[in-house]
Design an enzyme around this catalytic site. Structure first.
Site, PDB file in Angstrom:
ATOM      1  N   ARG A   7     -41.845 -14.399   3.745  1.00 49.63           N
ATOM      2  CA  ARG A   7     -42.168 -14.009   2.377  1.00 49.63           C
ATOM      3  C   ARG A   7     -40.924 -13.509   1.658  1.00 49.63           C
ATOM      4  NH1 ARG A   7     -46.985 -12.355   0.473  1.00 49.63           N
ATOM      5  NH2 ARG A   7     -45.740 -12.575  -1.397  1.00 49.63           N
ATOM      6  N   ARG A  63     -34.415 -26.900  -5.510  1.00 50.67           N
ATOM      7  CA  ARG A  63     -33.814 -28.238  -5.518  1.00 50.67           C
ATOM      8  C   ARG A  63     -32.310 -28.139  -5.749  1.00 50.67           C
ATOM      9  NH1 ARG A  63     -37.587 -30.480  -3.078  1.00 50.67           N
ATOM     10  NH2 ARG A  63     -39.529 -30.938  -4.138  1.00 50.67           N
ATOM     11  N   CYS A  74     -45.413 -24.968  -6.991  1.00 54.71           N
ATOM     12  CA  CYS A  74     -45.424 -23.780  -7.843  1.00 54.71           C
ATOM     13  C   CYS A  74     -46.850 -23.503  -8.297  1.00 54.71           C
ATOM     14  CB  CYS A  74     -44.554 -23.984  -9.078  1.00 54.71           C
ATOM     15  SG  CYS A  74     -42.816 -24.209  -8.726  1.00 54.71           S
ATOM     16  N   GLU A  77     -49.233 -16.682 -10.327  1.00 54.80           N
ATOM     17  CA  GLU A  77     -49.754 -15.482  -9.667  1.00 54.80           C
ATOM     18  C   GLU A  77     -50.925 -14.959 -10.504  1.00 54.80           C
ATOM     19  OE1 GLU A  77     -49.619 -12.896  -6.507  1.00 54.80           O
ATOM     20  OE2 GLU A  77     -48.113 -14.448  -6.815  1.00 54.80           O
ATOM     21  N   ARG A  89     -42.391 -15.148  -6.507  1.00 56.97           N
ATOM     22  CA  ARG A  89     -42.635 -14.923  -5.083  1.00 56.97           C
ATOM     23  C   ARG A  89     -42.506 -16.253  -4.353  1.00 56.97           C
ATOM     24  NH1 ARG A  89     -46.059 -11.470  -7.870  1.00 56.97           N
ATOM     25  NH2 ARG A  89     -46.338  -9.377  -7.015  1.00 56.97           N
ATOM     26  N   TYR A 107     -36.817  -9.219  -0.415  1.00 50.57           N
ATOM     27  CA  TYR A 107     -37.288  -8.733  -1.709  1.00 50.57           C
ATOM     28  C   TYR A 107     -36.082  -8.222  -2.476  1.00 50.57           C
ATOM     29  CZ  TYR A 107     -41.931  -9.393   0.064  1.00 50.57           C
ATOM     30  OH  TYR A 107     -43.060  -9.974   0.563  1.00 50.57           O
ATOM     31  N   ARG A 115     -43.106  -4.476  -1.500  1.00 51.59           N
ATOM     32  CA  ARG A 115     -43.369  -4.428  -0.063  1.00 51.59           C
ATOM     33  C   ARG A 115     -42.358  -3.538   0.633  1.00 51.59           C
ATOM     34  NH1 ARG A 115     -46.822  -7.996   2.503  1.00 51.59           N
ATOM     35  NH2 ARG A 115     -46.566  -6.414   4.115  1.00 51.59           N
TER      36      ARG A 115
END
Length: 120
Positions: A7, A63, A74, A77, A89, A107, A115
């Site tokens: 993540r 890319r 894609c 959210e 994210r 992150y 997080r």
């Protein structure tokens, strides 16, 4: 070799195409670097962007940093009222010999606050 998910997230300064691409490229590059991965190790990457980021697809940045033949997707959210704004994210599915505990979730910028338990 195991399939693992990594993540990551990055907060973008503003909804401008160049800033979205730059921040996403930084995020992707850091995930790869910190986990010792090459694009051959990557199975696929799912990107999400908060609803306030519409100037560019985050996958374009991947890319540009060499993910030419990696499946990328894609999505938007969900719009949680108290959610952090301007965040890209990712969840990368990779083949790796690393145990789950040794993966580095990335992150960046303001997104570390999302997080604190796993941000490195």
């Amino acid at each position: 070799m195991a399939v693992r998910a990594i993540r990551g997230a990055v907060q973008v300064e503003a909804d401008e195409r160049e800033l979205v691409v730059e921040a996403t490229a930084e995020l992707v590059s850091e995930v790869m670097r910190r986990n010792g991965l090459s694009t051959d190790d990557v199975i696929s990457v799912l990107f999400t962007a908060t609803p306030d980021l519409t100037s560019e697809f985050p996958a374009l940045a991947a890319r540009k940093v060499g993910f030419a033949d990696v499946p990328l997707m894609c999505a938007s959210e969900i719009a949680v009222p108290h959610g952090m704004p301007r965040v890209v994210r990712l969840m990368a599915h990779v083949e790796t010999d690393l145990p789950r505990a040794d993966l580095h979730h990335v992150y960046l910028r303001g997104a570390q606050a999302l997080r604190l338990d796993i941000a490195q």
